[in-house]
Write an enzyme that holds these catalytic residues in place. Structure first.
Site, PDB file in Angstrom:
ATOM      1  N   HIS A 164       0.848  -1.180   0.000  1.00 38.71           N
ATOM      2  CA  HIS A 164       0.000   0.000   0.000  1.00 38.71           C
ATOM      3  C   HIS A 164       0.891   1.240   0.000  1.00 38.71           C
ATOM      4  O   HIS A 164       2.088   1.155   0.299  1.00 38.71           O
ATOM      5  CB  HIS A 164      -0.902   0.012   1.239  1.00 38.71           C
ATOM      6  N   CYS A 205      -0.737   2.436  -4.210  1.00 35.05           N
ATOM      7  CA  CYS A 205      -1.407   3.707  -4.445  1.00 35.05           C
ATOM      8  C   CYS A 205      -0.366   4.825  -4.486  1.00 35.05           C
ATOM      9  O   CYS A 205       0.593   4.823  -3.701  1.00 35.05           O
ATOM     10  CB  CYS A 205      -2.418   3.993  -3.335  1.00 35.05           C
TER      11      CYS A 205
END
Length: 239
Positions: A164, A205
């Protein structure tokens, strides 16, 4: 350029019917150096592969399964395990939610991508310090029996980071990898002549923010990210 690929996030109750979730993002390339077809497996002694899964737990099944799939791909090309370094929490193969203990897939009805995966850095060893150390050939890690890249000005290195992220950060299990620290480490590798060519792929992300406008062209690094600096990499998960 639009990049679409399939990711499988599964739950033990609906394993057979779980659809593949779709990841939709844009690739960002930085310093596109002309490696071309020269980046092959003809010189195995100088080729190194580093695969990092920065997130664990069953909910993050896709993170580790993708890294395991990457291992299977490079291994199938003849790159020996002593030149492949895998860093992963290693906590899903025998998770209580896994209906097939010891089996991990990354495609619907796919093969077991967990089979044979090296356990070079697992559990509490998945840290930014160890990542920097293995990239630079840290002698202290060698003394601990850990696998590191053997420094060589002829080295061709591929690094895949999967986790992430947010603006200029990449998530590790218990800490954050910051863009400045990553770039500084790459700079030291270049200054110390520890590689000839380096390919870096970051999947998270806003992964583009880790590298955009940060890598000098002279470093001979080809970098690609799964999303733009301001773009979230969405996963749609059926639980």
């Amino acid at each position: 350029m639009v990049f679409m690929r399939d990711k499988l996030i599964i739950n033990n109750k609906i394993l057979n019917d779980a659809p593949e979730s779709t990841y939709l993002g844009k690739r960002l390339t930085v310093n596109a150096v002309p490696f071309g077809n020269n980046f092959d497996t003809g010189d195995l002694e100088n080729i190194w592969v580093v695969l990092v899964a920065g997130s664990g737990d069953w909910f993050n099944y896709g993170v580790q399964s993708d890294v395991y799939h990457a291992y299977q791909l490079v291994h199938s090309q003849g790159i020996p395990d002593d030149h492949i370094i895998v860093m992963h929490p290693d906590d899903i193969a025998y998770d209580k939610h896994n209906p097939t203990p010891g089996v991990i897939i990354n495609a619907l009805n796919g093969t077991n991508v967990y089979e044979g995966v090296p356990k070079d850095y697992t559990g509490n060893d998945v840290t930014t310090k160890n990542l920097f150390g293995l990239l630079s050939g840290d002698s202290e890690l060698v003394k601990q029996g850990k696998k590191v890249i053997k420094s060589n000005p002829k080295n061709r290195i591929f690094v895949y980071l999967m986790s992430h992220g947010e603006t200029e950060i990449f998530v590790f299990p218990n800490e954050i990898l910051y863009a400045t620290d990553l770039v500084n480490t790459l700079g030291e590798l270049y200054k110390q002549n520890k590689y000839d060519q380096l390919v870096l792929y970051i999947e998270s992300c806003k992964s583009g923010s880790m590298l955009a406008n940060k890598l000098p062209n002279t470093w001979n690094i080809y970098a690609m990210t799964a999303s733009q600096p301001d773009e979230y990499a969405a996963q749609y998960i059926l639980l």
